[in-house]
Structures are given as C-alpha cells and as structure tokens.
Design a protein around this motif. Sequence first.
Motif, PDB file in Angstrom:
ATOM      1  N   SER A  49       9.800  11.296   6.946  1.00  0.00           N
ATOM      2  CA  SER A  49       8.448  11.627   7.079  1.00  0.00           C
ATOM      3  C   SER A  49       8.388  12.216   8.616  1.00  0.00           C
ATOM      4  N   GLU A  72       7.238  19.098   1.055  1.00  0.00           N
ATOM      5  CA  GLU A  72       6.630  17.770   1.810  1.00  0.00           C
ATOM      6  C   GLU A  72       5.315  17.587   0.914  1.00  0.00           C
ATOM      7  N   LEU A  73       5.012  16.174   1.026  1.00  0.00           N
ATOM      8  CA  LEU A  73       3.714  15.782   0.547  1.00  0.00           C
ATOM      9  C   LEU A  73       2.982  14.895   0.944  1.00  0.00           C
ATOM     10  N   THR A  74       1.752  14.850   1.385  1.00  0.00           N
ATOM     11  CA  THR A  74       1.151  14.062   2.087  1.00  0.00           C
ATOM     12  C   THR A  74       0.662  12.590   1.353  1.00  0.00           C
ATOM     13  N   GLN A 101       0.937  12.083   8.103  1.00  0.00           N
ATOM     14  CA  GLN A 101       2.182  11.911   8.012  1.00  0.00           C
ATOM     15  C   GLN A 101       2.473  12.508   6.537  1.00  0.00           C
ATOM     16  N   ARG A 102       3.638  13.530   6.618  1.00  0.00           N
ATOM     17  CA  ARG A 102       4.161  13.848   5.366  1.00  0.00           C
ATOM     18  C   ARG A 102       5.478  13.537   4.974  1.00  0.00           C
ATOM     19  N   GLU A 158      -1.560  13.493  -1.431  1.00  0.00           N
ATOM     20  CA  GLU A 158      -1.419  14.426  -2.619  1.00  0.00           C
ATOM     21  C   GLU A 158      -0.419  13.335  -3.465  1.00  0.00           C
ATOM     22  N   ARG A 186       9.143  13.801   2.733  1.00  0.00           N
ATOM     23  CA  ARG A 186       9.990  14.839   2.038  1.00  0.00           C
ATOM     24  C   ARG A 186      11.391  13.861   1.523  1.00  0.00           C
TER      25      ARG A 186
END
Length: 262
Positions: free
Chosen positions: A61, A29-31, A66-67, A34, A69
């Motif tokens: 998400s 996952e990325l914020t 919130q992350r 990021e 993927r």
Amino acid sequence: MEEKKPHENVRAVERALEILLAFRPGDKELTVAELLTRVDLSRPTLYRLLNTLEQNGFLASSGEPQRFRLGSSVAQVAHAWMANNTIAQLAQPMLRELWEATSETVALFVPEGTYRICVAELESPQPLSFRRGVGYREKLVLGASGRTILSQMPLSADDLRRYLTDPNQDVATLAADLDAVRAQGFGTSHHELIAGAVAVAAPFFNGANQVAGSVCIFGPSVRVTDERVAQFAALLKREVGNLSRALGHQGEAGRVPAAARR
C-alpha cells in the motif's frame, strides 16, 4: 484471547482470498472504498485482512488515502504456476506420443516440497482405466511417480526422514528402493495407491541439471503385465529424454545427474 474456532479460521481465509480476487486486469491500485464495493465485508474486517495480507507480502500500500496493489507474494505464486504450466505445455507432444503408443493414462508430475502435483494428464480411452486428474497431490514417498522424483534428489538418510509418512518406516529400506529406481532409470508400483493399478514412471530434468518432475503411465494390472512394464519403461525413457532436452538439459538421455547420486 480466545482461540479461534476452526470454521472461523477457514472463513478468514475465504475472505482474504475474496480480497485478492477482487483485483481485476487493469487494476493497478484500489482504495478501501473501491474494495468495499467488490467484497461483502465490513470496513473493520476489511482493514484487518488488508493488514494481514500486506504483512505477508500479498498486498502493498501507499498514499493518502491508502491505495492497495498486489504484492510480491502474488508474483511468487504466479511464477510457480506459470513455470508448472510451461512444463505442461512443453510436455504435450511427449505425453501424447506415450498415450497413443500405450492407450493407457499418461500423467505429468512436478515436485512441490515433500509432495508432487499432477499438472497434466491424458486419460486412457479404454473402459477400464484409472485417472488422478490435474491438481492431484500426493507425498513424494508414495507411488512410482513420486519415488521416481525422490530418487533423483541429493538427499542423505537424515534428509529422507522428513519425506516419510510413517515415522517408523525403515529409512535404509527406502534408500535402497530409491537406489534401485535410480540405477534402472524408472520406477514402478503395483496396487499401492489404487487397488488393481500398476504405474511406471521416469524422471525428467531441467537446464540446471536438476530433476524437474516425472512422467507416469498407469493402468489396470490385467493389461499392464511385466512385459508391458518393460515396454512402457523404454517408451518413457525416450520421451522424458525429449522433454529434458526441451527444458534445456544437456545430459545424456536416461543418465542420472551426478548430483543425485548419494
């Protein structure tokens, strides 16, 4: 609202692809923070594109903050790519056998909607030769490799209309051509898509008894005479039979599945 200009639409697609490509192996996952370090986008633009990608299933998400993927649509595209490349890998011995026997260009095509795409190709070693290249895409209704696939699909006359490139084309004539290809087990084309080129193609089938694509040999008409067309057809029938069996097809080599007969 003003309609977006074509170049703006293209740029939006490019930016969306940049976001997807920002995910690297190991990134579960990325914020947003990021992602902002990996793509050259403003925060508002990034949020807008993230929302669009999520709506279309390319991202998912959760959490706060919130992350994001990769979503199920990415898996669908990856599955299609892997399926085609698996066929390309399985077909290598058959393609090489044809290439060594003919010294002409040999290519593997798989259907993609109303098109077919080249997923493997061995180029002729001879100075005068033709090639399409992996990734080449063309309508199924055009060329030997396309019509050979089309001939094995259970399509009515009305179904065939959506494959036409010219709405004024006579469907009855096309259907008759496909019947002839089906009956002999291979298709040919002369000077159709490449001036001076002759192509010979035969279909292969998967374990579900469905056409999975075609293998095509093509070269210049000065070498690919009628006699060689017959030789190529015999070689193709043998090797597509081998490829079909490798894909789990249980039918007799060279025999058209009953489902394809209209």
